[in-house]
Write an enzyme that holds these catalytic residues in place. Structure first.
Site, PDB file in Angstrom:
ATOM      1  N   PHE A 157      10.719 -15.973  -5.713  1.00 47.31           N
ATOM      2  CA  PHE A 157      12.090 -16.202  -6.099  1.00 47.31           C
ATOM      3  C   PHE A 157      13.171 -15.081  -5.924  1.00 47.31           C
ATOM      4  O   PHE A 157      14.311 -15.215  -6.192  1.00 47.31           O
ATOM      5  CB  PHE A 157      11.950 -16.751  -7.585  1.00 47.31           C
ATOM      6  CG  PHE A 157      11.952 -15.671  -8.419  1.00 47.31           C
ATOM      7  CD1 PHE A 157      12.934 -15.100  -9.133  1.00 47.31           C
ATOM      8  CD2 PHE A 157      10.852 -15.405  -9.070  1.00 47.31           C
ATOM      9  CE1 PHE A 157      12.910 -14.200  -9.916  1.00 47.31           C
ATOM     10  CE2 PHE A 157      10.640 -14.393  -9.985  1.00 47.31           C
ATOM     11  CZ  PHE A 157      11.935 -13.930 -10.383  1.00 47.31           C
ATOM     12  N   LYS A 181       7.940 -22.106   3.314  1.00 45.74           N
ATOM     13  CA  LYS A 181       8.030 -22.572   2.046  1.00 45.74           C
ATOM     14  C   LYS A 181       8.778 -21.858   1.112  1.00 45.74           C
ATOM     15  O   LYS A 181       8.247 -20.617   0.877  1.00 45.74           O
ATOM     16  CB  LYS A 181       6.463 -22.836   1.672  1.00 45.74           C
ATOM     17  CG  LYS A 181       6.191 -23.909   0.868  1.00 45.74           C
ATOM     18  CD  LYS A 181       6.578 -23.695  -0.559  1.00 45.74           C
ATOM     19  CE  LYS A 181       6.219 -22.766  -1.543  1.00 45.74           C
ATOM     20  NZ  LYS A 181       6.932 -22.513  -2.641  1.00 45.74           N
ATOM     21  N   GLU A 184      10.258 -22.558  -5.013  1.00 43.87           N
ATOM     22  CA  GLU A 184      10.682 -23.758  -5.764  1.00 43.87           C
ATOM     23  C   GLU A 184      11.719 -23.314  -6.911  1.00 43.87           C
ATOM     24  O   GLU A 184      12.439 -24.141  -7.334  1.00 43.87           O
ATOM     25  CB  GLU A 184       9.482 -24.400  -6.394  1.00 43.87           C
ATOM     26  CG  GLU A 184       8.623 -23.850  -7.404  1.00 43.87           C
ATOM     27  CD  GLU A 184       7.518 -22.957  -6.862  1.00 43.87           C
ATOM     28  OE1 GLU A 184       7.781 -22.539  -5.909  1.00 43.87           O
ATOM     29  OE2 GLU A 184       6.706 -22.760  -7.519  1.00 43.87           O
ATOM     30  N   CYS A 288      11.079  -5.935  -6.511  1.00 44.58           N
ATOM     31  CA  CYS A 288       9.716  -5.377  -6.328  1.00 44.58           C
ATOM     32  C   CYS A 288       9.911  -3.784  -6.276  1.00 44.58           C
ATOM     33  O   CYS A 288       9.007  -3.004  -6.290  1.00 44.58           O
ATOM     34  CB  CYS A 288       9.042  -5.852  -5.271  1.00 44.58           C
ATOM     35  SG  CYS A 288       9.732  -5.606  -3.640  1.00 44.58           S
ATOM     36  N   GLU A 389       3.067  -5.402 -14.940  1.00 42.40           N
ATOM     37  CA  GLU A 389       4.382  -5.713 -14.216  1.00 42.40           C
ATOM     38  C   GLU A 389       5.097  -6.621 -15.035  1.00 42.40           C
ATOM     39  O   GLU A 389       4.928  -7.874 -14.994  1.00 42.40           O
ATOM     40  CB  GLU A 389       4.153  -6.342 -12.655  1.00 42.40           C
ATOM     41  CG  GLU A 389       5.668  -6.536 -11.956  1.00 42.40           C
ATOM     42  CD  GLU A 389       5.339  -7.174 -10.677  1.00 42.40           C
ATOM     43  OE1 GLU A 389       4.625  -7.862 -10.385  1.00 42.40           O
ATOM     44  OE2 GLU A 389       6.464  -6.831  -9.899  1.00 42.40           O
TER      45      GLU A 389
HETATM   46  P1  NAD Z   1       4.843 -16.090  -7.230  1.00 42.59           P
HETATM   47  O1  NAD Z   1       3.517 -15.496  -6.773  1.00 42.59           O
HETATM   48  O2  NAD Z   1       4.611 -16.726  -8.360  1.00 42.59           O
HETATM   49  O3  NAD Z   1       5.443 -17.176  -6.121  1.00 42.59           O
HETATM   50  C1  NAD Z   1       5.487 -16.670  -4.775  1.00 42.59           C
HETATM   51  C2  NAD Z   1       5.355 -17.905  -3.941  1.00 42.59           C
HETATM   52  O4  NAD Z   1       4.114 -18.363  -3.853  1.00 42.59           O
HETATM   53  C3  NAD Z   1       6.178 -19.044  -4.405  1.00 42.59           C
HETATM   54  O5  NAD Z   1       6.527 -19.581  -3.148  1.00 42.59           O
HETATM   55  C4  NAD Z   1       5.327 -19.959  -4.905  1.00 42.59           C
HETATM   56  O6  NAD Z   1       5.572 -21.417  -4.633  1.00 42.59           O
HETATM   57  C5  NAD Z   1       3.935 -19.711  -3.917  1.00 42.59           C
HETATM   58  N1  NAD Z   1       2.776 -20.125  -4.765  1.00 42.59           N
HETATM   59  C6  NAD Z   1       2.314 -20.403  -5.886  1.00 42.59           C
HETATM   60  N2  NAD Z   1       0.960 -20.727  -6.140  1.00 42.59           N
HETATM   61  C7  NAD Z   1       0.471 -20.408  -4.847  1.00 42.59           C
HETATM   62  C8  NAD Z   1      -0.804 -20.341  -4.499  1.00 42.59           C
HETATM   63  N3  NAD Z   1      -1.838 -20.766  -5.142  1.00 42.59           N
HETATM   64  N4  NAD Z   1      -1.211 -20.148  -3.241  1.00 42.59           N
HETATM   65  C9  NAD Z   1      -0.159 -19.852  -2.199  1.00 42.59           C
HETATM   66  N5  NAD Z   1       1.176 -19.582  -2.726  1.00 42.59           N
HETATM   67  C10 NAD Z   1       1.610 -19.955  -4.009  1.00 42.59           C
HETATM   68  O7  NAD Z   1       5.939 -14.692  -7.165  1.00 42.59           O
HETATM   69  P2  NAD Z   1       7.295 -14.936  -7.819  1.00 42.59           P
HETATM   70  O8  NAD Z   1       7.375 -15.080  -9.197  1.00 42.59           O
HETATM   71  O9  NAD Z   1       8.178 -15.917  -7.161  1.00 42.59           O
HETATM   72  O10 NAD Z   1       7.957 -13.526  -7.328  1.00 42.59           O
HETATM   73  C11 NAD Z   1       7.855 -12.292  -8.078  1.00 42.59           C
HETATM   74  C12 NAD Z   1       6.690 -11.415  -7.843  1.00 42.59           C
HETATM   75  O11 NAD Z   1       7.000 -11.134  -6.434  1.00 42.59           O
HETATM   76  C13 NAD Z   1       6.493 -10.197  -8.358  1.00 42.59           C
HETATM   77  O12 NAD Z   1       5.404  -9.872  -8.525  1.00 42.59           O
HETATM   78  C14 NAD Z   1       7.370  -9.176  -7.228  1.00 42.59           C
HETATM   79  O13 NAD Z   1       6.769  -7.872  -7.386  1.00 42.59           O
HETATM   80  C15 NAD Z   1       6.880  -9.813  -6.053  1.00 42.59           C
HETATM   81  N6  NAD Z   1       7.507  -9.329  -4.757  1.00 42.59           N
HETATM   82  C16 NAD Z   1       7.098  -8.268  -4.117  1.00 42.59           C
HETATM   83  C17 NAD Z   1       7.729  -7.732  -2.978  1.00 42.59           C
HETATM   84  C18 NAD Z   1       7.165  -6.636  -2.032  1.00 42.59           C
HETATM   85  O14 NAD Z   1       7.645  -6.717  -1.206  1.00 42.59           O
HETATM   86  N7  NAD Z   1       5.877  -6.334  -2.515  1.00 42.59           N
HETATM   87  C19 NAD Z   1       9.005  -8.350  -2.780  1.00 42.59           C
HETATM   88  C20 NAD Z   1       9.481  -9.416  -3.651  1.00 42.59           C
HETATM   89  C21 NAD Z   1       8.841  -9.845  -4.684  1.00 42.59           C
END
Ligand code: NAD
Length: 498
Positions: A157, A181, A184, A288, A389
């Site tokens: 997100f 995808k 959401e 991140c 985190e």
């Molecule tokens: P999240 O892991 O909750 O969700 C990410 C995506 O995964 C969403 O599209 C979600 O619908 C999907 N998802 C949910 N359950 C899943 C499953 N079981 N299998 C596959 N996909 C699934 O992350 P978030 O809260 O949206 O984003 C924040 C996180 O993203 C933080 O930890 C941040 O550090 C990380 N992030 C990392 C980077 C990087 O470059 N390392 C960049 C941006 C964000």
């Protein structure tokens, strides 16, 4: 978008350049909330295995035609896409403000950083050119890069535009077709991008399926998806990587982070304080690359007081000098629980308490997900907040007696996204840059995001899989090298001369 019975818009998927209703039943739509007010601004369908399958079929059907184009022809399509997005940059950044809560300046940064990857992809005719060499008498080797097929992208997100655009331009430019995808929590920006893309890209090249875990898992499981990129929390990144690779796919899954800044006694206190505050409060700490731990070597009371004053001066809102809200109620609970844990269980001192900041408390009373900047002072590197985190505007500070002690704390970090050193000594900067256990390292830079052609990606629990997600590393990820060895000269005894 389709109006629902109570006039809140229900988002459609985009397949074959057409807006199509998800096959999810109406009760499986979830609200998209404004972080500013908490009000519902749209309904997002939790798409099904069938919806993913429809999108993958469309992408598979488009693949021969799209991958059969020259790099130049694909770049021409991407240039039209780029011009269209540029023309709509104000609307796109407004959507980012509305659904994510970034300030307008941060939202423009989100869109512009994404567009930089698209700019880079416009040079693929030059960047992806193959090589030729005479490797033996009459024998020539050459290589070219071949697209993989249908690729999938699952995104978080926190950057509604930039993170999807880390991969869409280079995946398409290399000749792959794509199923995205979106998160959401912030589906509106990519929804608008899909509408725009449908007017300039051939059908099936870029498809979008809304939803949450079930849709994402269906993409991971789909047998016709050749490669996947995932960006999100480490726990899910690890699972997506394990499952995807077990199914024989190429997978790069970026995870969470815990980024350390080290301030040496010879750092410039004003510049360091401003950078530290920008880094931990920018995008409400939902980056991140945000600083979440500051290791101060020695006492440095001036640095500390400047950091507190600058963070305290931030007010809630979406204009310059404001800090925006966090994404939702669950983020508020996570952030405030982590602060309470640090204070009550670990004995950390709360130097600035965002839970009690008058302007943020007043803003939250009117609705929305507001929490002010928070600064924790720890006495032990083992405290929970030093490792977990929090993903909000919270900075953990630890004083270290020596530079080596600070380095040891950073090195014990399981994540490996970013680390920065603040100093006025080149030798000290070099010492730390060579020893940090992070893949993106800064010297006097609070958010050391590399810019194309340099590639973005971490190590440790910040990255599962091999390589980076942007820049020249992504050209490698989204293609395989075909090696062609050729001999056209006649054998000597059969030459036309004898
Ligand atoms: P999240 O892991 O909750 O969700 C990410 C995506 O995964 C969403 O599209 C979600 O619908 C999907 N998802 C949910 N359950 C899943 C499953 N079981 N299998 C596959 N996909 C699934 O992350 P978030 O809260 O949206 O984003 C924040 C996180 O993203 C933080 O930890 C941040 O550090 C990380 N992030 C990392 C980077 C990087 O470059 N390392 C960049 C941006 C964000």
């Amino acid at each position: 978008m389709t109006p629902s019975t109570n006039s809140i818009l229900i988002l459609n998927n985009f397949v074959d350049n057409k807006a199509v209703a998800s096959s999810a039943a109406e009760q499986t739509h979830i609200p998209v909330t404004s972080p500013h007010t908490g009000a519902t601004i749209a309904q997002v369908p939790l798409s099904t295995v069938k919806d993913i399958d429809d999108a993958v079929r469309s992408a598979k059907a488009a693949f021969p035609g799209w991958s059969g184009l020259t790099f130049k022809a694909r770049a021409a399509y991407l240039l039209s896409f780029y011009n269209l997005l540029q023309a709509n940059i104000n609307e796109l950044s407004d959507l980012v403000v509305e659904e994510h809560g970034k300030t307008k300046a941060e939202a423009l940064g989100d869109v512009n950083k994404g567009l930089e990857t698209l700019e880079y992809a416009l040079s693929l005719p030059q960047l992806a050119a193959g090589r030729t060499e005479w490797v033996s008498g009459g024998v020539q080797c050459r290589d070219d890069r071949v697209a993989l097929g249908v690729v999938g992208g699952i995104v978080p997100f926190n950057f509604p535009f930039m993170v999807p655009f880390w991969t869409i331009p280079l995946a398409l430019g290399m000749g792959n077709t794509y199923v995205l995808k979106p998160s959401e929590k912030v589906p509106l920006t990519m929804n608008r991008v899909a509408q725009l893309a449908a007017t300039v890209l051939p059908p099936g090249v870029l498809n979008l399926v809304h939803g949450s875990a079930a849709a994402a898992v269906a993409l991971v499981e789909h047998p016709d998806v050749q490669a996947l990129t995932f960006v999100g929390t480490s726990e899910i990144a690890e699972k997506v990587h394990q499952r995807g690779t077990a199914l024989g796919k190429r997978v790069l899954a970026l995870g969470g982070a815990k980024n350390h800044l080290v301030a040496l006694p010879d750092c410039n206190p004003e510049m360091t304080a401003q950078d530290v505050v920008n880094s931990f409060t920018g995008c409400a700490g939902e980056r991140c690359m945000a600083a979440s731990v500051l290791l101060i070597v020695g006492e440095q009371p001036e640095l500390l007081s400047r950091i507190i004053a600058k963070a305290q001066a931030l007010t809630p809102g979406s204009k310059a000098n404001n800090m925006g809200p966090v994404i939702d109620e669950s983020a508020i609970v996570r952030i405030e629980s982590a602060i309470a844990h640090a204070q009550e269980k670990d004995g950390a001192q709360v130097l600035l308490d965002g839970r009690k900041s008058a302007s943020f408390v007043a803003q939250r009373a009117e609705g929305g997900f507001w929490v002010g900047p928070t600064i924790l002072q720890h006495s032990k590197s083992t405290d929970h907040a030093m490792h977990y985190e929090i993903f909000g505007p919270v900075l953990s500070i630890l004083h270290c007696a020596t530079p080596l002690e600070a380095l040891a704390v950073e090195n014990a970090n399981l994540h490996g996204n970013a680390a920065c050193i603040y100093t006025s000594s080149g030798a000290s900067a070099e010492f730390f840059t060579q020893r940090f256990t992070a893949a993106m390292v800064g010297v006097n830079v609070g958010v050391p995001v590399p810019r194309e052609p340099f590639s973005f990606g971490g190590i440790g629990r910040s990255r599962f899989g091999y390589g980076d997600i942007t820049g020249d590393a992504a050209i490698e990820f989204f293609s395989y090298r075909r090696k062609i060895t050729t001999k056209w000269s006649e054998p000597k005894e059969k030459s036309w001369m004898n």
